[in-house]
Design an enzyme around this catalytic site. Structure first.
Site, PDB file in Angstrom:
ATOM      1  N   ASP A  89       0.859  -1.171   0.000  1.00  0.00           N
ATOM      2  CA  ASP A  89       0.000   0.000   0.000  1.00  0.00           C
ATOM      3  C   ASP A  89       0.900   1.227   0.000  1.00  0.00           C
ATOM      4  O   ASP A  89       2.104   1.125   0.196  1.00  0.00           O
ATOM      5  CB  ASP A  89      -0.961  -0.041   1.185  1.00  0.00           C
ATOM      6  CG  ASP A  89      -0.266   0.290   2.487  1.00  0.00           C
ATOM      7  OD1 ASP A  89      -0.936   0.350   3.513  1.00  0.00           O
ATOM      8  OD2 ASP A  89       0.949   0.477   2.455  1.00  0.00           O
ATOM      9  N   SER A  90       0.296   2.389  -0.223  1.00  0.00           N
ATOM     10  CA  SER A  90       1.141   3.577  -0.415  1.00  0.00           C
ATOM     11  C   SER A  90       1.384   4.283   0.909  1.00  0.00           C
ATOM     12  O   SER A  90       2.091   5.264   0.985  1.00  0.00           O
ATOM     13  CB  SER A  90       0.444   4.552  -1.353  1.00  0.00           C
ATOM     14  OG  SER A  90      -0.820   4.887  -0.783  1.00  0.00           O
ATOM     15  N   GLY A  91       0.765   3.769   1.980  1.00  0.00           N
ATOM     16  CA  GLY A  91       0.956   4.395   3.282  1.00  0.00           C
ATOM     17  C   GLY A  91      -0.105   5.431   3.571  1.00  0.00           C
ATOM     18  O   GLY A  91      -0.285   5.866   4.707  1.00  0.00           O
ATOM     19  N   GLY A  92      -0.837   5.819   2.558  1.00  0.00           N
ATOM     20  CA  GLY A  92      -1.855   6.853   2.711  1.00  0.00           C
ATOM     21  C   GLY A  92      -2.829   6.542   3.833  1.00  0.00           C
ATOM     22  O   GLY A  92      -2.987   7.310   4.773  1.00  0.00           O
ATOM     23  N   PHE A  93      -3.418   5.387   3.768  1.00  0.00           N
ATOM     24  CA  PHE A  93      -4.467   5.018   4.735  1.00  0.00           C
ATOM     25  C   PHE A  93      -3.913   4.997   6.156  1.00  0.00           C
ATOM     26  O   PHE A  93      -4.505   5.545   7.072  1.00  0.00           O
ATOM     27  CB  PHE A  93      -5.021   3.643   4.372  1.00  0.00           C
ATOM     28  CG  PHE A  93      -6.208   3.229   5.195  1.00  0.00           C
ATOM     29  CD1 PHE A  93      -6.080   2.247   6.171  1.00  0.00           C
ATOM     30  CD2 PHE A  93      -7.436   3.840   5.012  1.00  0.00           C
ATOM     31  CE1 PHE A  93      -7.158   1.865   6.937  1.00  0.00           C
ATOM     32  CE2 PHE A  93      -8.533   3.460   5.769  1.00  0.00           C
ATOM     33  CZ  PHE A  93      -8.395   2.468   6.729  1.00  0.00           C
ATOM     34  N   ASP A 143      -2.681   8.159  -1.996  1.00  0.00           N
ATOM     35  CA  ASP A 143      -4.012   8.784  -1.999  1.00  0.00           C
ATOM     36  C   ASP A 143      -4.363   9.254  -0.598  1.00  0.00           C
ATOM     37  O   ASP A 143      -3.647   9.007   0.365  1.00  0.00           O
ATOM     38  CB  ASP A 143      -5.048   7.770  -2.474  1.00  0.00           C
ATOM     39  CG  ASP A 143      -5.243   6.634  -1.479  1.00  0.00           C
ATOM     40  OD1 ASP A 143      -4.263   6.322  -0.764  1.00  0.00           O
ATOM     41  OD2 ASP A 143      -6.342   6.085  -1.401  1.00  0.00           O
ATOM     42  N   GLN A 186     -11.615   7.370  -5.488  1.00  0.00           N
ATOM     43  CA  GLN A 186     -12.155   7.924  -4.267  1.00  0.00           C
ATOM     44  C   GLN A 186     -13.519   8.560  -4.577  1.00  0.00           C
ATOM     45  O   GLN A 186     -14.068   8.329  -5.656  1.00  0.00           O
ATOM     46  CB  GLN A 186     -11.166   8.934  -3.660  1.00  0.00           C
ATOM     47  CG  GLN A 186      -9.884   8.303  -3.115  1.00  0.00           C
ATOM     48  CD  GLN A 186     -10.100   7.432  -1.895  1.00  0.00           C
ATOM     49  OE1 GLN A 186     -11.190   7.366  -1.313  1.00  0.00           O
ATOM     50  NE2 GLN A 186      -9.059   6.701  -1.489  1.00  0.00           N
ATOM     51  N   GLY A 213     -11.640   4.345  -0.047  1.00  0.00           N
ATOM     52  CA  GLY A 213     -12.662   5.141   0.632  1.00  0.00           C
ATOM     53  C   GLY A 213     -13.862   4.357   1.107  1.00  0.00           C
ATOM     54  O   GLY A 213     -14.864   4.923   1.521  1.00  0.00           O
ATOM     55  N   ASP A 263      -8.113  -7.385   0.329  1.00  0.00           N
ATOM     56  CA  ASP A 263      -7.195  -7.576   1.460  1.00  0.00           C
ATOM     57  C   ASP A 263      -7.961  -7.223   2.715  1.00  0.00           C
ATOM     58  O   ASP A 263      -8.805  -6.318   2.699  1.00  0.00           O
ATOM     59  CB  ASP A 263      -5.961  -6.669   1.329  1.00  0.00           C
ATOM     60  CG  ASP A 263      -6.218  -5.297   1.940  1.00  0.00           C
ATOM     61  OD1 ASP A 263      -6.789  -4.458   1.214  1.00  0.00           O
ATOM     62  OD2 ASP A 263      -5.891  -5.081   3.127  1.00  0.00           O
ATOM     63  N   HIS A 332      -5.751 -21.517  10.049  1.00  0.00           N
ATOM     64  CA  HIS A 332      -7.082 -22.055   9.750  1.00  0.00           C
ATOM     65  C   HIS A 332      -7.948 -20.999   9.044  1.00  0.00           C
ATOM     66  O   HIS A 332      -8.590 -21.252   8.014  1.00  0.00           O
ATOM     67  CB  HIS A 332      -7.778 -22.496  11.045  1.00  0.00           C
ATOM     68  CG  HIS A 332      -9.235 -22.772  10.845  1.00  0.00           C
ATOM     69  ND1 HIS A 332      -9.715 -24.005  10.461  1.00  0.00           N
ATOM     70  CD2 HIS A 332     -10.317 -21.957  10.907  1.00  0.00           C
ATOM     71  CE1 HIS A 332     -11.034 -23.937  10.311  1.00  0.00           C
ATOM     72  NE2 HIS A 332     -11.425 -22.704  10.582  1.00  0.00           N
TER      73      HIS A 332
END
Ligand SMILES: CCOC(=O)Nc1nc2cc3nc(NC)[nH]c3cc2c(=O)[nH]1
Length: 369
Positions: A89-93, A143, A186, A213, A263, A332
């Site tokens: 991921d780009s780290g944005g979140f 983003d 978005q 989003g 994910d 599991h």
């Protein structure tokens, strides 16, 4: 990288994602390997659950051990012993969820490390460069994921900034055969904003499109209604990745609305907290009713540990706070998620998705066997 479509059933698609690090059938669920590990299990075991592609977090890895060190260690694949594709991921979140610890401007985000309070900066260029150093198979555009609820003005301004950041991310991306970069749509739950965002990203041109989003508290109904009009705005012949989703029922509904990649931390996080995912819903294995239940966790378990451990044993391990509990249950749960994706994919290919969906939902509602 490129995606080929093999079959379609309604809006649902079955295909193959071909990358520099191997090919993966879609729909696919990506286990989350935040700091270069799917917590508590080896990557051999991740492979044994049937996973083909895993997710790594830029935010965490840039702080520790740093992208430069990962690069010196031969990249994320070599360091974590995972030869398959990795989406970072780009780290944005992550940075957005730091709240007061971060300051955002047009150029990017300045934030304090949750580890040692040191100051760091992420921009579309630096995020893309970090993902390059990690040797990510699939790189995500930088983003902003706005917190919901938000006014339409806030959503509009945030989406427009994310589109400017998407263009800068694409500019900074180093194209290589078998690698790819995804733009992130978005616009919250506003159809016109989602439309503008999808068009803006298609004009820039990416190897795949994520729907961002969502799964931020809007609820399944609003998530599904947003997907109903958003996925048709995206290119038919490229993969769609719904970020942060979700429960088995979310996955089924999102595949039926045209999503191909997912994910979510749920199966692995639940595995650490004694919550088991099964065909018949979830079980809290700390519950005393399992103390002498000699049955396997789920009847159709095909994980590496299938048939080896009883519910009673898992109950004991969690009551004793033993390491092996979370390890076995994470395995599991991830194996259950992979089995579910295989079942859904087979139904798309067979053209029986509606019927299979009804059966799956019936079983989830049944509760324990
Ligand atoms: C995986 C790539 O993610 C990004 O780089 N940006 C991004 N990540 C998200 C992660 C999310 N997780 C959830 N729910 C658990 N919702 C998410 C949204 C985004 C997003 O809009 N943008």
């Amino acid at each position: 990288m490129h995606w080929q479509k093999d079959a379609q059933c309604g809006q649902a698609r079955a295909g193959w994602l071909h990358t520099r690090h191997g090919s993966v059938p879609t729909p696919t669920f990506m286990p989350v390997g935040t700091v270069g590990t799917v917590k508590g299990i080896t990557m051999d075991n991740v492979r044994a659950t049937g996973a083909g592609i895993v997710l790594g977090n830029t935010y965490h890895l840039m702080l520790r051990p740093t992208a430069e060190r990962v690069q010196r260690l031969g990249g994320l694949h070599r360091m974590m012993d995972w030869p398959g594709p990795i989406l970072t991921d780009s780290g944005g979140f992550q940075v957005m969820s730091l709240g007061p610890l971060r300051k955002m401007d047009e150029d990017g985000v300045t934030f304090r490390s949750h580890i040692d309070g040191s100051s760091h900066r992420l921009t579309p260029e630096s995020s893309t460069d970090i993902q390059y150093k990690l040797d990510a198979t699939i790189t995500m555009a930088f983003d902003e994921c706005p917190a919901l609820p938000a006014t339409k003005d806030v959503l509009e301004a945030s989406m427009e900034r994310s589109m400017r950041w998407a263009a800068r991310s694409r500019e900074a991306f180093i194209a290589r055969p078998g690698y790819g970069q995804f733009g992130i749509v978005q616009g919250g739950t506003e159809q016109d904003l989602r439309e503008r965002s999808a068009l803006a990203l298609r004009k820039i041109g990416f190897e795949g499109y994520a729907i961002g989003g969502l799964a931020v508290g809007e609820g399944q109904e609003l998530m599904f209604s947003t997907l109903d009009y958003t996925t048709p705005m995206l290119p038919e012949d490229q993969p769609r990745y719904l970020m942060g989703v979700g429960t088995p029922d979310d996955l089924l509904g999102a595949v039926m609305r045209g999503c191909d990649m997912f994910d979510c931390v749920m199966p692995s996080r639940a595995g650490r907290t004694a919550r088991a995912y099964t065909e018949r819903g979830t079980l809290n294995l700390r519950n005393a009713r399992f103390a002498e239940d000699t049955r396997p966790i789920s009847p159709e378990d095909d994980s590496p540990m299938a048939g080896r451990y009883s519910r009673a044993y898992l109950h004991h391990l969690f009551r004793a706070n033993e390491m092996l509990g979370p390890m076995l249950l994470t395995l599991h749960n991830l194996a259950y998620y992979q089995r579910l994706m295989r079942q859904i994919r087979a139904a798309i290919v067979a053209g029986t998705l509606e019927q299979t969906a009804a059966e799956l939902r019936q079983n989830w509602a049944k509760g324990d066997w």
